[in-house]
Motif scaffolding. Sequence first.
Motif, PDB file in Angstrom:
ATOM      1  N   SER A 351       0.858  -1.188   0.000  1.00  0.00           N
ATOM      2  CA  SER A 351       0.000   0.000   0.000  1.00  0.00           C
ATOM      3  C   SER A 351       0.891   1.234   0.000  1.00  0.00           C
ATOM      4  CB  SER A 351      -0.916   0.014   1.221  1.00  0.00           C
ATOM      5  OG  SER A 351      -0.158   0.026   2.425  1.00  0.00           O
ATOM      6  N   MET A 352       0.363   2.343  -0.575  1.00  0.00           N
ATOM      7  CA  MET A 352       1.146   3.568  -0.668  1.00  0.00           C
ATOM      8  C   MET A 352       0.234   4.768  -0.438  1.00  0.00           C
ATOM      9  SD  MET A 352       3.760   2.703  -3.825  1.00  0.00           S
ATOM     10  CE  MET A 352       2.513   1.994  -4.881  1.00  0.00           C
ATOM     11  N   VAL A 353       0.411   5.395   0.710  1.00  0.00           N
ATOM     12  CA  VAL A 353      -0.409   6.550   1.063  1.00  0.00           C
ATOM     13  C   VAL A 353      -0.070   7.735   0.165  1.00  0.00           C
ATOM     14  CG1 VAL A 353       1.220   7.421   2.807  1.00  0.00           C
ATOM     15  CG2 VAL A 353      -1.243   7.913   3.030  1.00  0.00           C
ATOM     16  N   TRP A 354      -1.067   8.536  -0.151  1.00  0.00           N
ATOM     17  CA  TRP A 354      -0.879   9.790  -0.893  1.00  0.00           C
ATOM     18  C   TRP A 354      -1.059  10.924   0.097  1.00  0.00           C
ATOM     19  CZ3 TRP A 354       0.291  10.624  -6.071  1.00  0.00           C
ATOM     20  CH2 TRP A 354       0.243  11.964  -6.485  1.00  0.00           C
ATOM     21  N   GLN A 355      -0.031  11.715   0.342  1.00  0.00           N
ATOM     22  CA  GLN A 355       1.314  11.655  -0.128  1.00  0.00           C
ATOM     23  C   GLN A 355       2.222  12.243   0.950  1.00  0.00           C
ATOM     24  OE1 GLN A 355       2.577  14.312  -3.202  1.00  0.00           O
ATOM     25  NE2 GLN A 355       0.867  15.688  -2.887  1.00  0.00           N
ATOM     26  N   VAL A 356       3.508  11.852   0.916  1.00  0.00           N
ATOM     27  CA  VAL A 356       4.486  12.322   1.894  1.00  0.00           C
ATOM     28  C   VAL A 356       5.281  13.474   1.291  1.00  0.00           C
ATOM     29  CG1 VAL A 356       6.523  11.702   3.236  1.00  0.00           C
ATOM     30  CG2 VAL A 356       4.619  10.090   3.037  1.00  0.00           C
ATOM     31  N   MET A 357       5.436  14.551   2.081  1.00  0.00           N
ATOM     32  CA  MET A 357       6.187  15.725   1.641  1.00  0.00           C
ATOM     33  C   MET A 357       7.201  16.137   2.689  1.00  0.00           C
ATOM     34  SD  MET A 357       3.577  18.194  -0.431  1.00  0.00           S
ATOM     35  CE  MET A 357       3.136  17.724  -2.110  1.00  0.00           C
ATOM     36  N   ALA A 358       8.158  16.927   2.244  1.00  0.00           N
ATOM     37  CA  ALA A 358       9.156  17.483   3.155  1.00  0.00           C
ATOM     38  C   ALA A 358       8.639  18.795   3.733  1.00  0.00           C
ATOM     39  CB  ALA A 358      10.466  17.717   2.401  1.00  0.00           C
ATOM     40  N   GLU A 359       9.353  19.300   4.711  1.00  0.00           N
ATOM     41  CA  GLU A 359       9.035  20.623   5.234  1.00  0.00           C
ATOM     42  C   GLU A 359       9.324  21.691   4.173  1.00  0.00           C
ATOM     43  OE1 GLU A 359      11.083  21.243   8.902  1.00  0.00           O
ATOM     44  OE2 GLU A 359      10.334  19.394   9.829  1.00  0.00           O
ATOM     45  N   GLN A 360       8.665  22.830   4.318  1.00  0.00           N
ATOM     46  CA  GLN A 360       8.863  23.984   3.428  1.00  0.00           C
ATOM     47  C   GLN A 360       8.490  23.673   1.980  1.00  0.00           C
ATOM     48  OE1 GLN A 360      13.007  24.936   4.120  1.00  0.00           O
ATOM     49  NE2 GLN A 360      12.553  26.042   6.012  1.00  0.00           N
ATOM     50  N   MET A 361       7.363  22.959   1.823  1.00  0.00           N
ATOM     51  CA  MET A 361       6.886  22.631   0.471  1.00  0.00           C
ATOM     52  C   MET A 361       5.426  23.049   0.290  1.00  0.00           C
ATOM     53  SD  MET A 361       8.572  18.986  -0.586  1.00  0.00           S
ATOM     54  CE  MET A 361       7.806  19.165  -2.196  1.00  0.00           C
ATOM     55  N   GLU A 362       5.036  24.114   0.947  1.00  0.00           N
ATOM     56  CA  GLU A 362       3.640  24.531   0.928  1.00  0.00           C
ATOM     57  C   GLU A 362       3.090  24.741  -0.482  1.00  0.00           C
ATOM     58  OE1 GLU A 362       5.150  25.179   4.983  1.00  0.00           O
ATOM     59  OE2 GLU A 362       5.917  25.638   2.972  1.00  0.00           O
ATOM     60  N   SER A 363       3.923  25.163  -1.412  1.00  0.00           N
ATOM     61  CA  SER A 363       3.447  25.419  -2.773  1.00  0.00           C
ATOM     62  C   SER A 363       3.014  24.140  -3.478  1.00  0.00           C
ATOM     63  CB  SER A 363       4.534  26.121  -3.599  1.00  0.00           C
ATOM     64  OG  SER A 363       5.667  25.285  -3.756  1.00  0.00           O
ATOM     65  N   TYR A 364       3.414  22.978  -2.953  1.00  0.00           N
ATOM     66  CA  TYR A 364       3.038  21.691  -3.543  1.00  0.00           C
ATOM     67  C   TYR A 364       1.805  21.077  -2.858  1.00  0.00           C
ATOM     68  CZ  TYR A 364       7.444  21.348  -6.181  1.00  0.00           C
ATOM     69  OH  TYR A 364       8.485  21.548  -7.067  1.00  0.00           O
ATOM     70  N   TYR A 365       1.340  21.665  -1.800  1.00  0.00           N
ATOM     71  CA  TYR A 365       0.259  21.054  -1.026  1.00  0.00           C
ATOM     72  C   TYR A 365      -0.997  20.877  -1.873  1.00  0.00           C
ATOM     73  CZ  TYR A 365       2.677  21.608   3.495  1.00  0.00           C
ATOM     74  OH  TYR A 365       3.546  21.517   4.552  1.00  0.00           O
ATOM     75  N   ASP A 366      -1.634  19.701  -1.732  1.00  0.00           N
ATOM     76  CA  ASP A 366      -2.891  19.431  -2.419  1.00  0.00           C
ATOM     77  C   ASP A 366      -4.005  19.038  -1.446  1.00  0.00           C
ATOM     78  OD1 ASP A 366      -2.051  16.934  -1.613  1.00  0.00           O
ATOM     79  OD2 ASP A 366      -2.164  16.013  -3.597  1.00  0.00           O
ATOM     80  N   GLY A 367      -3.722  19.131  -0.158  1.00  0.00           N
ATOM     81  CA  GLY A 367      -4.695  18.753   0.857  1.00  0.00           C
ATOM     82  C   GLY A 367      -4.421  17.393   1.461  1.00  0.00           C
ATOM     83  N   TYR A 368      -3.721  16.531   0.718  1.00  0.00           N
ATOM     84  CA  TYR A 368      -3.455  15.168   1.190  1.00  0.00           C
ATOM     85  C   TYR A 368      -2.059  15.028   1.809  1.00  0.00           C
ATOM     86  CZ  TYR A 368      -7.577  13.833  -1.519  1.00  0.00           C
ATOM     87  OH  TYR A 368      -8.857  13.729  -2.008  1.00  0.00           O
TER      88      TYR A 368
END
Length: 410
Positions: A351-368
């Motif tokens: 299984s692969m959760v959507w989605q993991v991000m790093a800190e300081q990436m607010e411009s990429y945020y999609d809500g998940y």
Amino acid sequence: MTNSTKTTIFLAILLFVTLVSGQKVPFPSGFVETRGTQFVLNGSPFLFNGFNSYWLMNVASRPNERYKITNVFRDAAAAGLTVCRTWAFSDGGDRALQFSPGGLDFVISEARNYRIQLILSLSNNYHDFGGRPQYVNWGRAAGVSINSDDDFYTNEVVKRYFKNHVTKVLTRINTMTGIAYKDDPTIMAWELINEPRCQVDYSGKTLNGWVQEMASHVKSIDNRHLLEIGLEGFYGDSIEDRKQFNPGFQVGSDFITNNQIKEIDFTTIHAYPDQWLPGQSDNVHIEFMQRWMTSHWTDSRTILKKPLVFAEFGKSSKDSGFSISVRDSFLNTIYTNIYELAKNGGTIDGSMVWQVMAEQMESYYDGYEVVLSQNPSTTNVITQHSNNITALAHSLNRKFDKLKHKPNNV
């Protein structure tokens, strides 16, 4: 000390313990394979808890931001996540793959350092990072007669463009490891296209022809890696009663016939009930998810006889009534269902959760987005599932070893 700092320290300690203890995940010396409805690695059953981080190559194309890739792999490894799905395409536009592929070299190299395997998607159904629309636009610019984006699946010139891209990626020599992509066990699998859809033919037949052609092309270059399509799991016309499990519509794919193509090694599903069933309650969404998982688990097990991966799911902060605890409860329910299905007969092996991000990436945020270093409660839910899947894998390996050493006359 802030909660973020505490969580970062906790993750660093957990990673250190993981790397030096008996629970250490071995770097893959071989390629993940399939045996019936199971993944196997070096002859033993292989199960995984994983994650999506589509943005890795895009961010890594800027060397001064590569620390974000390192941080995500570090924190993911500490949480027991061992497979990452990410994009191996950026067609035209800003930081296109065809012009500067060094970012993907770094992603693969860094994944190797943290013992994380990759599922690399080769294209996109949508216009983000190019995708089908970019390919047909290239065709139009070359004077090819194009009716719609769906000509991506049938136009010979456009299909040749895609095959050229596939060939270039699979045969590339990584400048940081010296290993050709097609020979690198850090890569678990290739994905043909993220969430393929076809508006001109909802039956799934048009897509089927394209999958057969492109899957054969991939395997002609690289028959060591696994291959999957990138399907969301929508049912088409092949088995009429399966349409009852769709969320009220079709998208031009057919989970059954598309995955029956012999070059396709495992099946995938995605699920976004908050988008597919808008305005419905969380209970309705959970009930849909349970039916969705069970129907595809059954079909993968009994009809297709291939492993199943739940390749995308999550809970959006844009939903009304969202809270971190609501997300944690949602993920925990999904993980529990996955574990029970895996325990009671296998087939769903990852299984692969959507989605993991790093800190300081607010411009990429999609809500998940989940930032492991900032969301300790969600990280704990993910880590607990990793622990459960690891324990189940160890149990299966013990049973497997006993069968291997069992005398033939017993």
